[in-house]
Design a protein around this motif. Structure first.
Motif, PDB file in Angstrom:
ATOM      1  N   GLN A 162     -10.011   5.992  -4.813  1.00 19.39           N
ATOM      2  CA  GLN A 162     -10.616   6.709  -5.757  1.00 19.39           C
ATOM      3  C   GLN A 162      -9.893   8.035  -6.197  1.00 19.39           C
ATOM      4  O   GLN A 162     -10.098   8.449  -7.276  1.00 19.39           O
ATOM      5  N   LYS A 163      -9.241   8.554  -5.162  1.00 15.51           N
ATOM      6  CA  LYS A 163      -8.656   9.853  -5.377  1.00 15.51           C
ATOM      7  C   LYS A 163      -7.180   9.688  -5.896  1.00 15.51           C
ATOM      8  O   LYS A 163      -6.616  10.913  -6.288  1.00 15.51           O
ATOM      9  N   LYS A 174      -5.121  11.693   4.062  1.00 21.41           N
ATOM     10  CA  LYS A 174      -6.135  10.739   4.129  1.00 21.41           C
ATOM     11  C   LYS A 174      -6.127   9.966   2.805  1.00 21.41           C
ATOM     12  O   LYS A 174      -6.670  10.223   1.706  1.00 21.41           O
ATOM     13  N   THR A 195      -4.555   8.692  -4.285  1.00 20.47           N
ATOM     14  CA  THR A 195      -3.711   8.795  -3.294  1.00 20.47           C
ATOM     15  C   THR A 195      -3.270   7.633  -2.456  1.00 20.47           C
ATOM     16  O   THR A 195      -2.482   7.725  -1.610  1.00 20.47           O
ATOM     17  N   LEU A 196      -4.066   6.525  -3.028  1.00 21.16           N
ATOM     18  CA  LEU A 196      -3.411   5.230  -2.273  1.00 21.16           C
ATOM     19  C   LEU A 196      -3.527   4.150  -3.318  1.00 21.16           C
ATOM     20  O   LEU A 196      -4.242   4.108  -4.160  1.00 21.16           O
ATOM     21  N   ASN A 232       0.772  -1.175   0.019  1.00 22.00           N
ATOM     22  CA  ASN A 232       0.092  -0.062   0.038  1.00 22.00           C
ATOM     23  C   ASN A 232       0.842   1.044  -0.075  1.00 22.00           C
ATOM     24  O   ASN A 232       1.663   1.452   1.081  1.00 22.00           O
ATOM     25  N   LYS A 242       0.814   5.145   0.133  1.00 18.96           N
ATOM     26  CA  LYS A 242       0.045   6.172   0.524  1.00 18.96           C
ATOM     27  C   LYS A 242       0.564   7.466   0.547  1.00 18.96           C
ATOM     28  O   LYS A 242       1.846   7.869   0.783  1.00 18.96           O
ATOM     29  N   SER A 262      -6.647   7.783  -0.249  1.00 13.11           N
ATOM     30  CA  SER A 262      -7.785   7.095  -0.985  1.00 13.11           C
ATOM     31  C   SER A 262      -7.415   6.676  -2.433  1.00 13.11           C
ATOM     32  O   SER A 262      -6.853   7.328  -3.316  1.00 13.11           O
ATOM     33  N   THR A 279      -5.228  15.580  -4.570  1.00 15.46           N
ATOM     34  CA  THR A 279      -5.467  15.212  -5.810  1.00 15.46           C
ATOM     35  C   THR A 279      -5.012  15.924  -6.908  1.00 15.46           C
ATOM     36  O   THR A 279      -4.949  15.138  -7.953  1.00 15.46           O
TER      37      THR A 279
END
Length: 752
Positions: free
Chosen positions: A113-114, A109, A116-117, A103, A105, A111, A258
């Motif tokens: 979907q964004k 936060k 950022t993960l 993962n 990161k 994500s 993002t």
């Protein structure tokens, strides 16, 4: 209690304590929570290995000091390519039985979907996903407890600090889906990649790429239009202090997580974050000559010292900078993040304050100029020079054809979207007069291509003023940057004029068409281009330009006037010489002359004003700029003529004597010298020296005076830090004479 009572260092320490306590509490709560546990035979991670230097070589980041840090080296990678990572488990890894997920990161936060993960499963020996996704393959070097993988970072990945979690469990999810968690605390920097064709900052030309990304020293051009000079600067983008601050700047300017993969948003954030106005960024600007509570802008020799001060001060803005310092810091930040960037200097630069695309001067019926215009709100100005930056990128947010160089400006001048920021503005848009495209195109267009307009009081005009004169060729005389691949320590043979990238040749059909195209997009400009044509202009004026003078010499202001009519003409004339800041703001009147005279038909006459050295030297300020201003009015016809000339008083060059070659094991002796051209001693002497890879920046207060007409010498010893071709940059300053510059290239050999 005042929260700043104990200083910023104490506050930072308290903040770190809070973070550590919160992290410890979250860890204890997780350990004590009633959640499914992975099977006892699931893998647990003992440690990771980032192959920091090997990856840095293939990612073109090996020059970063953080890669070579002896205590905590950092992986610095570029998006759009792969890197190697090794994971050691407590037992042998079996791809058929063990389940391992990486993962990656980004931000507070993360994500999926964004973007950022990134969730990357380790299960194949080949890459299986598209270029838009993070991917991973098992390397042939993996064996036993050591799992070696090759990870692909997509060319759209967010730029900044990423962290890695390794989750390990079993492939048989019927037994358990729970996984062990290993959180790697290593800060992994991911940068833009101008070497990668899939990255929007891709730059194909290798010579330009080397100049605008990897060259850590250069020049910022300053001075007067006809006598410009390259001011040496140590950009130092690879210094250990720079990259963390570059990432911090994006936090300060509130670039959304993002958006950190989008160079358009990133450079706009940089233009806001380098200055202190809205977000308490790196540098405070000041233009009034009062620097007692900080460092005068002309004393800086490089970016690293300023950024170090920023960090040492608890991330409080550093005092002081002016446009060339803002631009140099911006170059450092952009190059550190992987965005091709150059400092550019526009000579005779317009500052349009009312979006008219013009620089307006107003004169009453007697020919007197009205400061601030008729309503006191018109503060258009012409800077002798202004320095900003060009950054290289594609512009998918604009129509095709507007990619390439984009102008950004970190010097606080006018608000854009309620913040002191400017750009990126496509140079192609500026050249075509397409001022309706993002961002801030009208402002940059006016800087390089505004027409200078003179307005006369006119009761017959609807708004009381009519245009008397327009100068279409005065603004944007030269736009200089350092020539890619060239280097000249002794002169300025390494300069490049890129004015043709901003506008077509002055007076050409293409240039005038660009003006008219821009006017169509501005209602205010349409009003200002109305023209009164009924004034007879039968007297010709010519202000003789001053090329240069050396400090200590006199100069003469001279206007040649000729009456070309068949009638007598009565004229009033005003000549003045002023000391000015490079922004065009007046400092002090040095000398003036005014009077009336008569010219017979076809007669010529010279009017002149001579200024001695003793009359001007005490009134000089930094850059040593002078403005000559002439105003003449013809009584019989109402013709009004004005003209101006700017020039710079030149100073001696700082000589640097040093060996051409040195090594990292032995001290190297450096001697600085120049001859004082003044007939008085130099006091309060100060020497600033900088050289990325050679030495940490030094500010030296010299406890000695330089005699009148005497020679200054000072010797220091340095221990070169990093091998390669390095440049030493130094500036001498005193109360009486300042901004004496010099450079010296030294080749640092690898230790034997």
């Amino acid at each position: 209690m005042n929260p700043n009572r104990n200083g910023s260092g104490y506050n930072n320490w308290i903040s770190s304590l809070r973070t550590d306590y919160a992290r410890s509490l979250a860890s204890r709560n997780l350990d004590e929570s009633d959640v499914p546990q992975p099977p006892s035979d699931a893998l647990t991670v003992e440690r990771t290995h980032w192959y920091i230097k090997d990856n840095a070589k293939s990612h073109n980041t090996i020059k970063f000091d953080l890669v070579h840090d002896k205590k905590e080296p950092k992986p610095i990678l570029r998006r759009g390519q792969t890197f190697y990572l090794a994971i050691r488990f407590h037992k042998d890894f079996d791809v058929d039985k063990d389940r391992v997920v990486l993962n990656f990161k980004f931000g507070p936060k993360p994500s999926v979907q964004k973007g950022t993960l990134a969730v990357v499963s380790i299960q194949n020996q080949k890459f299986t996903k598209t270029k838009d996704d993070w991917d991973c393959r098992i390397d042939a070097g993996a064996r036993g407890k050591d799992l070696v993988v090759q990870v692909y970072i997509p060319a759209s990945a967010m730029v900044g600090i990423w962290h890695l979690d390794v989750r390990s469990g079993v492939q048989d999810t019927s037994r358990s889906t729970a996984m062990n968690l290993f959180s790697d605390t290593t800060d992994c920097y991911v940068l833009f990649n101008p070497w990668c064709k899939d990255d929007t900052v891709y730059m194909e030309d290798e010579v330009k790429r080397d100049e605008y990304i990897t060259n850590d020293k250069g020049k910022v051009y300053v001075g007067a239009y006809r006598r410009s000079r390259g001011r040496p600067w140590a950009y130092g983008q690879f210094d250990d202090v720079v990259l963390p601050v570059a990432v911090y700047i994006l936090e300060l300017s509130r670039v959304a997580d993002t958006e950190r993969g989008n160079p358009v948003k990133v450079v706009r954030g940089i233009s806001a974050g380098v200055n202190d106005i809205d977000d308490e960024g790196i540098l405070v600007g000041r233009w009034d000559g009062e620097y007692n509570d900080g460092v005068p802008p002309y004393q800086w020799t490089g970016s690293a010292r300023i950024i170090e001060e920023f960090v040492k001060n608890g991330f409080k803005p550093v005092k002081y900078g002016q446009c060339w310092v803002f631009s140099a810091i911006t170059t450092t930040i952009c190059r550190a993040l992987g965005i091709p960037c150059r400092s550019v200097t526009n000579f005779v630069s317009a500052h349009d304050t009312n979006s008219s695309l013009t620089i307006d001067k107003f004169f009453d019926k007697e020919g007197n100029e009205l400061e601030g215009g008729p309503d006191g709100e018109n503060w258009d100005s012409i800077w002798n020079f202004h320095v900003w930056n060009d950054v290289w990128m594609a512009r998918p947010d604009l129509p095709p054809g507007y990619g390439g160089w984009q102008a950004i400006d970190a010097t606080p001048q006018e608000e854009s979207d309620h913040k002191m920021q400017c750009g990126p503005v496509s140079l192609a848009a500026v050249r075509r007069g397409d001022i309706g495209l993002n961002y801030d195109a009208p402002f940059v267009f006016a800087e390089v291509n505004a027409d200078v307009m003179h307005w006369g009081e006119d009761p017959e005009s609807d708004w009381g003023w009519s245009r008397m004169k327009m100068n279409s060729y005065h603004i944007g005389r030269q736009i200089l940057t350092k020539f890619a691949g060239k280097d000249d320590d002794d002169g300025d043979e390494d300069q490049e004029d890129v004015v043709g990238e901003y506008k077509s040749e002055e007076g050409s059909n293409a240039e005038r068409l660009a003006i008219h195209n821009a006017i169509r997009g501005s209602r205010r400009a349409q009003q200002y281009y109305e023209y009164r044509k009924d004034i007879k202009e039968d007297v010709v004026f010519d202000l003789i330009d001053i090329d240069k003078i050396m400090v200590g010499e006199p100069f003469k202001v001279k206007v040649v006037v000729k009456n070309e009519s068949d009638e007598k003409r009565t004229l009033s004339a005003y000549l003045s010489a002023r000391s000015i800041y490079y922004t065009g703001v007046n400092v002090a009147l040095i000398k003036k002359a005014e009077g009336n005279f008569t010219l017979e038909p076809k007669q010529s006459q010279d009017i002149a004003l001579t200024v001695q050295y003793t009359e001007y030297w005490k009134k000089l300020v930094e850059q040593c700029m002078m403005k000559i201003y002439a105003i003449c009015r013809v009584q019989e016809t109402g013709q009004t003529w004005t003209d101006e000339d700017d020039f710079q008083v030149e100073k001696p060059k700082l000589t640097i004597e040093a060996p051409n070659e040195a090594d990292t094991k032995n001290l190297c002796e450096i001697t600085f010298s120049f001859t004082n051209p003044l007939d008085l001693p130099l006091t309060q002497c100060h020497l600033s020296a900088d050289g990325a890879g050679l030495m940490r920046p030094r500010a030296i207060n010299l406890k000695k005076e330089v005699p009148a007409k005497g020679k200054f010498t000072h010797t220091i010893k340095i221990q070169p830090r990093i091998h390669g071709e390095r440049k030493l940059i130094a500036t001498f300053n005193s109360k009486e004479l300042f901004d004496i510059n010099g450079t010296k290239t030294i080749t640092v050999k690898k230790p034997q």
